[in-house]
Design an enzyme around this catalytic site. Sequence first.
Site, PDB file in Angstrom:
ATOM      1  N   TRP A   1       0.784  -1.280   0.274  1.00 57.60           N
ATOM      2  CA  TRP A   1       0.118   0.046   0.135  1.00 57.60           C
ATOM      3  C   TRP A   1       0.937   1.162  -0.072  1.00 57.60           C
ATOM      4  O   TRP A   1       0.304   2.489   0.042  1.00 57.60           O
ATOM      5  CB  TRP A   1      -0.922   0.036   1.323  1.00 57.60           C
ATOM      6  CG  TRP A   1      -0.376   0.335   2.665  1.00 57.60           C
ATOM      7  CD1 TRP A   1       0.750  -0.165   2.880  1.00 57.60           C
ATOM      8  CD2 TRP A   1      -0.663   1.143   3.644  1.00 57.60           C
ATOM      9  NE1 TRP A   1       1.083   0.390   4.123  1.00 57.60           N
ATOM     10  CE2 TRP A   1       0.150   1.306   4.624  1.00 57.60           C
ATOM     11  CE3 TRP A   1      -2.017   2.062   3.732  1.00 57.60           C
ATOM     12  CZ2 TRP A   1      -0.154   1.930   5.799  1.00 57.60           C
ATOM     13  CZ3 TRP A   1      -2.316   2.714   4.792  1.00 57.60           C
ATOM     14  CH2 TRP A   1      -1.277   2.839   5.957  1.00 57.60           C
ATOM     15  N   ASP A   2       2.145   1.146  -0.167  1.00 58.30           N
ATOM     16  CA  ASP A   2       3.219   2.244  -0.022  1.00 58.30           C
ATOM     17  C   ASP A   2       2.858   3.285  -0.988  1.00 58.30           C
ATOM     18  O   ASP A   2       3.101   4.422  -1.164  1.00 58.30           O
ATOM     19  CB  ASP A   2       4.509   1.850  -0.085  1.00 58.30           C
ATOM     20  CG  ASP A   2       4.895   0.754   0.903  1.00 58.30           C
ATOM     21  OD1 ASP A   2       4.019  -0.223   0.975  1.00 58.30           O
ATOM     22  OD2 ASP A   2       5.977   1.091   1.521  1.00 58.30           O
TER      23      ASP A   2
ATOM     24  N   GLU B   1       0.012  -2.731  12.964  1.00 60.26           N
ATOM     25  CA  GLU B   1       0.318  -4.081  12.970  1.00 60.26           C
ATOM     26  C   GLU B   1       0.508  -5.001  14.397  1.00 60.26           C
ATOM     27  O   GLU B   1       0.690  -6.080  14.334  1.00 60.26           O
ATOM     28  CB  GLU B   1       1.491  -4.521  11.933  1.00 60.26           C
ATOM     29  CG  GLU B   1       1.090  -4.265  10.448  1.00 60.26           C
ATOM     30  CD  GLU B   1       2.199  -4.423   9.552  1.00 60.26           C
ATOM     31  OE1 GLU B   1       3.505  -4.540   9.882  1.00 60.26           O
ATOM     32  OE2 GLU B   1       1.983  -4.130   8.377  1.00 60.26           O
TER      33      GLU B   1
ATOM     34  N   LYS C   1       2.371   0.274  16.142  1.00 59.60           N
ATOM     35  CA  LYS C   1       3.485   0.295  15.282  1.00 59.60           C
ATOM     36  C   LYS C   1       3.620   1.595  14.675  1.00 59.60           C
ATOM     37  O   LYS C   1       4.615   2.062  14.319  1.00 59.60           O
ATOM     38  CB  LYS C   1       3.752  -0.893  14.649  1.00 59.60           C
ATOM     39  CG  LYS C   1       4.979  -1.147  13.531  1.00 59.60           C
ATOM     40  CD  LYS C   1       4.599  -2.373  12.649  1.00 59.60           C
ATOM     41  CE  LYS C   1       5.808  -2.402  11.814  1.00 59.60           C
ATOM     42  NZ  LYS C   1       5.817  -3.487  10.741  1.00 59.60           N
ATOM     43  N   GLN C   2       2.678   1.909  14.071  1.00 60.67           N
ATOM     44  CA  GLN C   2       2.444   3.190  13.122  1.00 60.67           C
ATOM     45  C   GLN C   2       1.079   3.715  13.151  1.00 60.67           C
ATOM     46  O   GLN C   2       0.147   3.352  13.936  1.00 60.67           O
ATOM     47  CB  GLN C   2       2.803   2.667  11.605  1.00 60.67           C
ATOM     48  CG  GLN C   2       1.883   1.587  11.254  1.00 60.67           C
ATOM     49  CD  GLN C   2       2.139   0.986   9.767  1.00 60.67           C
ATOM     50  OE1 GLN C   2       2.826   1.947   9.037  1.00 60.67           O
ATOM     51  NE2 GLN C   2       2.016  -0.159   9.661  1.00 60.67           N
TER      52      GLN C   2
END
Length: 783
Positions: free
Chosen positions: A331-332, A470, A591-592
């Site tokens: 998905w970057d 995640e 995580k993000q």
Amino acid sequence: MLTLGNGYLATRGAAPEASADGVHYPGTYLAGFHNRLPGGAGRPDGEESIVNLPNWLPLTFRPAGGDWYAPGRARRVHEHRMLDLRRGVQLRELVVVDPDRRRTRLRQRRLVSMANPHFAALETSIVAENWSGRLELRSGIDGGVSNAETAARVGAGGRHLADVTGGANDDAIWLTAVAAGSRQPVAVTARTTVGVVDAAAPATRTVVRDAAAVAEMYAIDVLAGTPITIDKTVAVFCGRDRAVHDPLTAAAEALRWAGTFAVLLADHVAAWDRLWSRFRLDVGEEHVWQLPLRVQTFHLLQTLSPHTVDLDAGVPARGLHGEGYHGHVFWDELFVYPYLNLRLPELTRALLEYRYRRLPAARRQAAAAGMAGALFPWQSATSGRDESPVRSPSPVTGEWQDDRTGRQHHVNLAVSYSVWRYWETTGDLSFLLDHGAELLIATARFWAGLATYDPSDDRYDIRGVLGPDEYHDGYPGRAGQGLDNCAYINVMVAWVLARADEACVLQDRHPGAAPWRAAAVPAGERRRWTHIARRLRLVFLPNGLLAQFAGYGDLVELDWDRYRRRYGDLRLLGPLLQAEGDDPNRYKISKQADVLMLLYLFSAEELTALIRGMGYHFDPARIPATVDHYLSRTTHGSTLSRIAHAWVLARTDRRRSFHMLLDALGTDLADPAHSSTREGIHLGATAGTLDILQRCYTGLEVRGDVLRLNPVLPEGMDQLDCVLRYRNRLLVLHVDCDQVRISAGPGADPPVPVAVQEQVHLLAAGAIVTVPLRRRDPGADRA
């Protein structure tokens, strides 16, 4: 970081005399050229990987009777390498002394042509500084390479090339191979010329072959202090190329007509000059950011360039710079397209068409899960089937464990978001109706089918999903079973359902532009989409902040100080907890960015309207508190995390945004100890840092067919200059602390509306609009 590429072909920066030895790793890759080997990653039929192609670099030397120069042989007394960003050239100087104290100096220039995507070239000058005699050279093509860069870590890799054959004619050598599984052919031809000033006799040439390589050896007499020049020109073709009968014939013909190194260099530099003029992004030559920004731009354009437009290739998460993630597409792209939309929109369109061509595979994946619509895989490669690993090793212990990242179904939301933002920015109606609408409708059908209705409160739930964070793949004691009512997913689904309906309206409004195959969506289905979009459930914390998912408020707070004392760097916090026998699902950690991704993708006004449209009260004044809540619980275990957080901090805390962006700029440049850059650059972070300056700090957005600007430059940056391409108009933008100046190139285009701090101006072709900026309240930014 010394890779050279052109969007079709890329070669890592390894020295020509080096081979893969654990330190050096030569690698040459073609965009979209993948192959599948059996076994590995928990899949019986294996996982597709970008193929390490025949190495065209090999070139070395020796005094007659000595050892061929290679790393570890002879004494290296000096070496300097430089990347010339403006010209796209790698330069190198090397001085070595052999056991007989013969001192030899070597200078090299290397390019991978941006003018002709099939060409690469290496120019070498050798000077015997304190000796005279016979010098021998060896120039070859090595087909014995394998994918070994990440093999130890992921349990995959191996030799992808089969049927390797090499040969020579009067002035060139050649090598062909096929990918072992796909049988896709590739061919490399190389022409080496040797020149010596006032040579008494020309160099003698001998061709040497073995099972997987071909080389030519030259011998020539040299005098101390007299340089000899070796030019090596290479052509690379594969079976995926257009207008090609067979790769070897095409490569041989191209090489026959190729000019000298000087000619190739001139064309290459001119092509880069044109690219730099389009991708200008300047913050001042003396500014600490200027060089990193150009490095990021350079590596982005080596992966995605005008040459990529004609290829069936997506956005590889690690560029064409290595074998990280096996060259897969994630998905970057969500972080890449916004930058390209305002620079090279035809490239965005081509990359979105990569997704469209894999829509049948996405429909099959959804059907296999018992769902309607389309589900793009978390990791994609050639065919569009799911390449996500079933098992992967822990980055902490190395032990293999179940890998559930493939359950991140929100990738199709990212594709749909990119489709719509491309349409908004370009006004490309033909793309929207011919490809984009179908992508939007298929995504809407998937999520509408996943939503379940609760008549007790007229709400819809989406259960058993994973968001961008995640660290949470389920609830405590129920790992891997997914989460309910993820805020990121539910808000994005509401937005996509509305955009799919809007695309249907546009199809009805422009029947002549709609493709012949366009299928009408029943009115009843569209009404259900609207009802779901307005009634999807969101969960809020007791303090009124948006909860990351249902049950998030019940999780345990982590003792952050304790873990920082124990581990220092917490970017691997999730795996560290697992290594201790603990479960990351127990804690309020990320995580993000997850909830905060919404503030990256939507302006505060857009997000407020979205959540209110879902039937909830939402006060935008609580956004800073939301940012603080989640940012303080985020480890930034993903390189994309700092991009999103630098963006959301830009309006509320410019100093923190500045430092977050500095960290993001250093992902591949300044933190090698904590980075996997050796396996490829982080392309999403690369483009995302550029886009923060292009759109975030300028407040640039396209809304209501108006190009809007609302600049807030960070502390320490006095100005920003860039070139934009908006709806086929070239615009030059200057922003400083006092004003915005935007000028349009000459032409016959009608005026375009531009709003600066909501004040609308019509910008005519050839005109300049200058607008003074209203001063911000200095208390708006927290120090």
